[in-house]
Design a protein around this motif. Structure first.
Motif, PDB file in Angstrom:
ATOM      1  N   TRP A 176      -2.972   1.027  10.635  1.00 37.63           N
ATOM      2  CA  TRP A 176      -3.709   0.891   9.672  1.00 37.63           C
ATOM      3  C   TRP A 176      -3.244   0.028   8.352  1.00 37.63           C
ATOM      4  CZ3 TRP A 176      -4.546   6.882   9.575  1.00 37.63           C
ATOM      5  CH2 TRP A 176      -5.583   7.224  10.406  1.00 37.63           C
ATOM      6  N   ILE A 194       0.966  -1.303  -0.088  1.00 36.24           N
ATOM      7  CA  ILE A 194       0.225  -0.018   0.165  1.00 36.24           C
ATOM      8  C   ILE A 194       0.804   1.254   0.035  1.00 36.24           C
ATOM      9  CG2 ILE A 194      -0.305   0.373   2.591  1.00 36.24           C
ATOM     10  CD1 ILE A 194      -3.041   0.872   0.116  1.00 36.24           C
ATOM     11  N   LEU A 204      -3.261   4.567   1.035  1.00 38.40           N
ATOM     12  CA  LEU A 204      -3.857   4.225   2.505  1.00 38.40           C
ATOM     13  C   LEU A 204      -4.981   5.149   2.859  1.00 38.40           C
ATOM     14  CD1 LEU A 204      -3.747   2.241   4.818  1.00 38.40           C
ATOM     15  CD2 LEU A 204      -2.023   3.545   5.921  1.00 38.40           C
ATOM     16  N   LEU A 262      -8.119   4.457   1.034  1.00 35.56           N
ATOM     17  CA  LEU A 262      -8.979   3.530   1.273  1.00 35.56           C
ATOM     18  C   LEU A 262      -9.317   3.688   2.863  1.00 35.56           C
ATOM     19  CD1 LEU A 262      -6.851   0.418   0.213  1.00 35.56           C
ATOM     20  CD2 LEU A 262      -8.786   1.447  -0.861  1.00 35.56           C
ATOM     21  N   PHE A 281     -11.443  -0.758   1.256  1.00 37.90           N
ATOM     22  CA  PHE A 281     -10.511  -1.200   2.269  1.00 37.90           C
ATOM     23  C   PHE A 281     -10.484  -2.759   2.448  1.00 37.90           C
ATOM     24  CE2 PHE A 281      -8.851  -2.383   6.527  1.00 37.90           C
ATOM     25  CZ  PHE A 281      -7.598  -1.575   6.494  1.00 37.90           C
ATOM     26  N   LYS A 305     -12.660   3.674   7.367  1.00 32.80           N
ATOM     27  CA  LYS A 305     -12.178   2.644   6.526  1.00 32.80           C
ATOM     28  C   LYS A 305     -13.629   2.562   5.250  1.00 32.80           C
ATOM     29  CE  LYS A 305      -9.303  -0.008   9.440  1.00 32.80           C
ATOM     30  NZ  LYS A 305      -9.354  -1.212  10.425  1.00 32.80           N
ATOM     31  N   LYS A 342      -8.340  -6.035   1.424  1.00 36.13           N
ATOM     32  CA  LYS A 342      -7.986  -7.039   2.290  1.00 36.13           C
ATOM     33  C   LYS A 342      -8.140  -8.282   2.299  1.00 36.13           C
ATOM     34  CE  LYS A 342      -8.436  -7.688   7.605  1.00 36.13           C
ATOM     35  NZ  LYS A 342      -8.832  -7.024   8.672  1.00 36.13           N
ATOM     36  N   ASP A 375      -3.648  -3.741   9.448  1.00 34.56           N
ATOM     37  CA  ASP A 375      -5.105  -3.934   9.561  1.00 34.56           C
ATOM     38  C   ASP A 375      -5.509  -4.567   7.928  1.00 34.56           C
ATOM     39  OD1 ASP A 375      -5.484  -3.423  12.059  1.00 34.56           O
ATOM     40  OD2 ASP A 375      -6.465  -1.807  11.680  1.00 34.56           O
ATOM     41  N   LEU A 376      -4.746  -3.953   6.855  1.00 35.87           N
ATOM     42  CA  LEU A 376      -5.097  -4.261   5.541  1.00 35.87           C
ATOM     43  C   LEU A 376      -4.426  -5.621   5.030  1.00 35.87           C
ATOM     44  CD1 LEU A 376      -6.276  -2.931   3.004  1.00 35.87           C
ATOM     45  CD2 LEU A 376      -4.242  -1.817   2.503  1.00 35.87           C
TER      46      LEU A 376
END
Length: 617
Positions: free
Chosen positions: A356, A331, A567, A589, A600, A596, A604, A359-360
């Motif tokens: 963040w 990202i 991001l 995203l 996103f 989010k 993911k 998390d992706l």
């Protein structure tokens, strides 16, 4: 006569460039230091009155109205037309744009000032003033004397303070900061991000021994067969040391206590290289971001660092990390904290951005379009995130100007020197979306070759543009001949046609090298919902990514990953739709409030699938 003047200017610039890179101190966080972060005073100076006289000539050093001199009046008849006080205060590190409305769109000169007391120094200790970054041009003065100047808004620099310059109390430090844009600078006039001005990163006094290790590199030797090394559990490590002072002969001891490694390296005339063998190293990777405490001892002084050891290389159409094929689930990131509309500036900000990103489910980040704060690369080392780091050679650089090339090389040098011991950094990028021409390719090739000469332990790339031909996209940018991987920014379905056109798109390259998508994306206003064909809706962005990821499943064998744009939404003066943009690039995203968007979760899910695929290989 004109030619002579230009030639002399060029030679001076080259000398300043060499001086800057040779004298940069690395690993400042593990040295004896005094922070100068905190509250500073400021003067906004759009006419640069504090620097030039009324004939527009640079003021003399002792000019009472030069803003680097203390303006305190000595009596009631004294005339003082400038001053610093608590009514005009600003926080360092930090951009000025976010700290007061008067700065929001300001581009120009701001004078920063603070006082500090002389730190306690042992006999024969030296002291340096270090800046993590100042955007863009900095002139630094101490007690009325100029220490030096630096250009480049995203790389560090330092100046030595001679003992005679310091007073016990109230040392008067002033920095002229100028973030105006110019056609012959790097970056140039036109960018798609906010030109945050100010002393944006840490400022500190670095206290050193008389002779000390100024720069060093330590890494796995690139030429070794990594599979054999893993089987034997013996690895060749190599690198170099550069001392601050020339010495006839010195020894540096390298220790890695965890594996019982201890070796001596001979230094002659301030420099020395080494090629040693270490046993039982665990290699650094996203799955196992192993960092070792490494100790470097010169005389009675020891410098420590946390170092990861890994090997990245290209093998045919693949990128290999420690001998294994990797897929870069990336990202792109700007150095910005969107909910607070400011530059990122500390470790907490790095944790937020990378939180963040994790998390992706990424394993890679593209730090665009300039070298990010060192907090970012240190955090990436610890978290196991692969890093693409880039200099701001962006769009319409003056490719025919030799001075501009030297400025770009200087920033490239400073980026490499600062982060060459970060295992996470696997790609140096020399630019983004530069238009193809003979002059441009010569310019960019020079940067690629320069980066390879400086560091052979990483891949070199640049984010290229691609032309769209319905049904066929052929990548033949001549710069691709020189980079290690071919990286392209792809926006079919946003800048041209609609997302459904992607599924039939065919991709080919002229080069038998790994193919990486350095950007792809579409804009969406967070919280705006409609049917998928409505521009700016979260549903349109989600549709764009769904079609993009379908296209990715049919890429050629050399497809090795992507780092979508971007991001988080970020500020840009180019983005002026009054309903959906309002001065923000909306391709994030995550929106500017930290929420989010639907896309996103689409990306993911794809990254989770790719992770499982590569685990089974």
């Amino acid at each position: 006569m004109i030619f002579k003047k230009i030639f002399v200017t060029f030679l001076v610039l080259c000398a300043v460039t060499a001086f800057a890179q040779e004298n940069l101190i690395v690993n400042t966080q593990n040295r004896k230091q005094v922070s100068l972060n905190g509250t500073w005073h400021y003067i906004i100076d759009p006419y640069e009155t504090g620097f030039y006289d009324y004939r527009y000539k640079e003021k003399g050093e002792k000019d009472a109205e030069a803003y680097w001199n203390n303006p305190e009046p000595h009596g009631k008849t004294d005339r003082k037309e400038h001053g610093y006080n608590n009514d005009y205060s600003i926080q360092v590190p930090g951009d000025w744009n976010s700290q007061d409305d008067v700065f929001k769109y300001y581009e120009g000169t701001v004078w920063y000032q603070r006082e500090f007391d002389k730190p306690k120094l042992d006999e024969n200790e030296r002291i340096f003033l270090y800046f993590g970054a100042v955007n863009y041009e900095a002139h630094v003065y101490l007690n009325g004397k100029k220490l030096g100047m630096h250009k480049g808004g995203f790389t560090p620099f330092n100046f030595e303070i001679s003992p005679g310059m310091l007073k016990d109390k109230g040392n008067f430090l002033v920095v002229k900061v100028d973030n105006k844009r110019y056609a012959d600078e790097v970056p140039t006039l036109n960018t798609d991000w906010w030109n945050y001005g100010g002393i944006t990163r840490d400022v500190k006094l670095i206290i050193t021994p008389q002779n000390f290790i100024q720069q060093y590199a330590i890494h796995l030797k690139q030429s070794q067969d990594i599979e054999k090394s893993l089987k034997r559990k013996r690895f060749n490590i190599s690198g170099y040391f550069k001392l601050n002072t020339t010495a006839a002969e010195e020894k540096i001891t390298i220790e890695i206590p965890e594996i019982g490694f201890k070796e001596n390296v001979d230094i002659r005339d301030s420099e020395g290289s080494f090629d040693l063998e270490a046993k039982k190293l665990e290699l650094w990777s996203p799955e196992n971001p192993k960092l070792y405490k490494v100790m470097f001892t010169l005389g009675e002084h020891t410098l420590t660092d946390k170092i990861g050891f890994r090997k990245v290389e290209v093998s045919g159409k693949d990128v290999l990390l420690n001998g294994k094929e990797i897929f870069m689930r990336g990202i792109s990131i700007h150095e910005e904290i969107a909910p607070e509309i400011r530059r990122a500036k500390n470790s907490a900000d790095a944790d937020k951005l990378f939180g963040w990103a994790k998390d992706l489910n990424v394993n890679m980040v593209r730090l665009a379009h300039y070298p990010h704060n060192e907090y970012m690369t240190r955090a990436a080392d610890s978290l196991g995130l692969l890093v693409w780091s880039e200099i701001p050679v962006y769009w319409t650089i003056d490719f025919k100007n030799d001075e501009v090339l030297e400025k770009a090389k200087k920033q490239l040098d400073e980026m490499i020197i600062r982060d060459q011991n970060k295992a996470s950094v696997i790609i140096w990028s020399v630019g983004n979306e530069t238009p193809v021409s003979e002059a441009r390719t010569k310019f960019m090739k020079s940067l690629v070759m320069h980066a390879k000469e400086k560091d052979d332990t990483r891949l070199i790339s640049a984010a290229l543009e691609v032309g769209y031909n319905r049904g066929r996209n052929y990548i033949d940018d001549p710069l691709g001949e020189y980079t290690d991987i071919v990286s392209v920014n792809e926006y079919l379905g946003w800048y041209g046609d609609l997302p459904h056109a992607k599924v039939k798109s065919k991709w080919e390259t002229a080069y038998d090298k790994p193919l990486f998508f350095s950007e792809t994306g579409a804009g969406a206003k967070g919280g705006f919902h409609a049917d998928k064909e409505t521009r700016w809706s979260e549903e349109f962005q989600e549709w764009y990514f769904e079609e993009t990821l379908k296209m990715m499943e049919n890429m050629p064998e050399n497809f090795t990953g992507l780092s979508p744009w971007i991001l988080v939404d970020f500020r840009s003066p180019k983005r002026n739709n009054p309903k959906y943009q309002e001065g923000w690039n909306r391709k994030g995203l995550i929106d500017d409030k930290g929420n989010k968007k639907k896309a996103f979760f689409t990306l993911k899910k794809y990254y989770e699938k790719k992770e499982e695929e590569y685990k089974k290989r």
